[in-house]
Write an enzyme that holds these catalytic residues in place. Sequence first.
Site, PDB file in Angstrom:
ATOM      1  N   ASP A 170      63.469  90.630 -66.443  1.00  0.00           N
ATOM      2  CA  ASP A 170      62.040  91.123 -66.788  1.00  0.00           C
ATOM      3  C   ASP A 170      61.703  90.709 -68.375  1.00  0.00           C
ATOM      4  OD1 ASP A 170      62.105  92.029 -64.289  1.00  0.00           O
ATOM      5  OD2 ASP A 170      62.198  94.093 -64.776  1.00  0.00           O
ATOM      6  N   TYR A 210      59.101  87.228 -61.571  1.00  0.00           N
ATOM      7  CA  TYR A 210      59.717  87.827 -60.300  1.00  0.00           C
ATOM      8  C   TYR A 210      58.305  87.981 -59.305  1.00  0.00           C
ATOM      9  CZ  TYR A 210      61.741  91.706 -57.257  1.00  0.00           C
ATOM     10  OH  TYR A 210      61.961  92.555 -56.491  1.00  0.00           O
ATOM     11  N   TYR A 238      59.766 100.673 -54.294  1.00  0.00           N
ATOM     12  CA  TYR A 238      60.779 100.761 -55.090  1.00  0.00           C
ATOM     13  C   TYR A 238      61.757 101.535 -54.202  1.00  0.00           C
ATOM     14  CZ  TYR A 238      58.324  99.088 -59.163  1.00  0.00           C
ATOM     15  OH  TYR A 238      57.729  98.384 -59.844  1.00  0.00           O
TER      16      TYR A 238
HETATM   17  P1  NDP Z   1      71.082  94.823 -56.027  1.00  0.00           P
HETATM   18  O1  NDP Z   1      70.841  94.146 -57.678  1.00  0.00           O
HETATM   19  O2  NDP Z   1      71.444  96.168 -55.830  1.00  0.00           O
HETATM   20  O3  NDP Z   1      72.087  93.824 -55.191  1.00  0.00           O
HETATM   21  C1  NDP Z   1      71.813  92.271 -55.345  1.00  0.00           C
HETATM   22  C2  NDP Z   1      72.798  91.413 -54.440  1.00  0.00           C
HETATM   23  O4  NDP Z   1      72.393  90.406 -54.397  1.00  0.00           O
HETATM   24  C3  NDP Z   1      74.133  91.866 -54.810  1.00  0.00           C
HETATM   25  O5  NDP Z   1      74.744  91.716 -53.419  1.00  0.00           O
HETATM   26  C4  NDP Z   1      74.458  90.461 -55.358  1.00  0.00           C
HETATM   27  O6  NDP Z   1      75.881  90.153 -55.708  1.00  0.00           O
HETATM   28  C5  NDP Z   1      73.641  89.627 -54.638  1.00  0.00           C
HETATM   29  N1  NDP Z   1      73.063  88.381 -55.555  1.00  0.00           N
HETATM   30  C6  NDP Z   1      72.636  88.364 -56.712  1.00  0.00           C
HETATM   31  N2  NDP Z   1      72.211  87.069 -57.349  1.00  0.00           N
HETATM   32  C7  NDP Z   1      72.928  86.498 -56.242  1.00  0.00           C
HETATM   33  C8  NDP Z   1      73.264  84.882 -56.193  1.00  0.00           C
HETATM   34  N3  NDP Z   1      72.857  83.879 -57.090  1.00  0.00           N
HETATM   35  N4  NDP Z   1      73.770  84.780 -55.097  1.00  0.00           N
HETATM   36  C9  NDP Z   1      74.385  85.050 -54.147  1.00  0.00           C
HETATM   37  N5  NDP Z   1      73.914  86.725 -54.353  1.00  0.00           N
HETATM   38  C10 NDP Z   1      73.488  87.127 -55.076  1.00  0.00           C
HETATM   39  O7  NDP Z   1      69.535  94.332 -55.433  1.00  0.00           O
HETATM   40  P2  NDP Z   1      68.722  95.178 -54.547  1.00  0.00           P
HETATM   41  O8  NDP Z   1      69.420  95.716 -53.379  1.00  0.00           O
HETATM   42  O9  NDP Z   1      67.776  96.398 -55.349  1.00  0.00           O
HETATM   43  O10 NDP Z   1      67.360  93.991 -53.979  1.00  0.00           O
HETATM   44  C11 NDP Z   1      67.824  93.338 -52.900  1.00  0.00           C
HETATM   45  C12 NDP Z   1      66.692  92.517 -52.738  1.00  0.00           C
HETATM   46  O11 NDP Z   1      65.463  93.425 -52.286  1.00  0.00           O
HETATM   47  C13 NDP Z   1      66.256  91.597 -53.807  1.00  0.00           C
HETATM   48  O12 NDP Z   1      65.643  90.359 -53.160  1.00  0.00           O
HETATM   49  C14 NDP Z   1      64.990  92.271 -54.378  1.00  0.00           C
HETATM   50  O13 NDP Z   1      64.340  91.537 -55.240  1.00  0.00           O
HETATM   51  C15 NDP Z   1      64.438  92.912 -53.348  1.00  0.00           C
HETATM   52  N6  NDP Z   1      63.841  94.307 -53.760  1.00  0.00           N
HETATM   53  C16 NDP Z   1      64.405  95.353 -54.299  1.00  0.00           C
HETATM   54  C17 NDP Z   1      63.514  96.433 -54.553  1.00  0.00           C
HETATM   55  C18 NDP Z   1      64.152  97.636 -55.101  1.00  0.00           C
HETATM   56  O14 NDP Z   1      63.502  98.496 -55.301  1.00  0.00           O
HETATM   57  N7  NDP Z   1      65.480  97.631 -55.308  1.00  0.00           N
HETATM   58  C19 NDP Z   1      62.222  96.638 -54.276  1.00  0.00           C
HETATM   59  C20 NDP Z   1      61.679  95.472 -53.812  1.00  0.00           C
HETATM   60  C21 NDP Z   1      62.510  94.384 -53.498  1.00  0.00           C
HETATM   61  P3  NDP Z   1      76.838  90.457 -56.549  1.00  0.00           P
HETATM   62  O15 NDP Z   1      77.241  91.990 -56.339  1.00  0.00           O
HETATM   63  O16 NDP Z   1      78.064  89.889 -56.645  1.00  0.00           O
HETATM   64  O17 NDP Z   1      76.224  90.423 -57.903  1.00  0.00           O
END
Ligand code: NDP
Length: 242
Positions: A89, A148, A180
Amino acid sequence: MGRRALVTGGTRGIGAAISVKLKEAGYDVAANYAGNDAAAQAFSNDTGIPVFKWDVGDYDACAAGLAEVAEAQGGSLEVLINNAGITRDGMFHKMTPEQWNDVIRVDLTSLFNMTRPVIDGMREAGFGRVVNISSINGQKGQMGQVNYSAAKAGVIGFTKALAQETARKGITVNCVAPGYIDTDMVAAVPENVLQSIIGGIPVNRLGKAEEIGAAVVYLCSDDAGFVTGATLAANGGQYVSG
Ligand code: NDP
């Protein structure tokens, strides 16, 4: 064994909940992750779900990783959940090319990288489920998140176009757009900002990762065969009230 499924970013947060819900629903689930080996190993030990490390922003890594998963599962994927995502961000007038490119690569280009290698197998099988995780901020835009918001709006466009191309082949392509949700990603939001966000959510709380997992399981089910190109908004009423 149930249908073969893979969840990108499936070891933490929303992705972990999706992995578990799919497993509980009888799918043969694999979870991908980027680099947090300790979290991935703990998740795998807890759930019995095998984990596979690669960067979804890298096409060749995706093709190689998917081949490894197909070998382990004994066939090509039937269900793909494009969940992995990051935030970098900053206000636009201070945003660097690196912040822009990182988010577009991981949150949007990953959909091409992951879906392109598996689509032929789904077409040949005459069945497939692709569910992409967008965001409320892709629907309405969010200050401080031009990168984003652009990527997550792109996820919705990708979904609508691919849904039309694949419908006759028995493949549905849908989005879930969470509001969220209580995960590490949201834990990074400053407390005062978070309180004001919660105040703007009609149900007056953050969502739970399991609630997103349940929505994904529905979109993967046979019952959802007539649902394609859709965006299922799971945001506690925030979008309609904002
Ligand atoms: P987290 O940060 O909790 O988890 C992210 C996950 O994605 C981890 O398993 C991470 O792996 C993996 N990851 C990140 N980058 C890569 C990459 N380049 N290649 C492979 N794996 C990757 O995220 P959230 O659970 O919060 O979010 C999950 C999805 O939901 C995202 O797309 C996010 O944008 C979307 N989202 C989330 C919201 C929220 O409020 N949390 C709201 C709306 C959408 P590692 O553990 O190895 O880092």
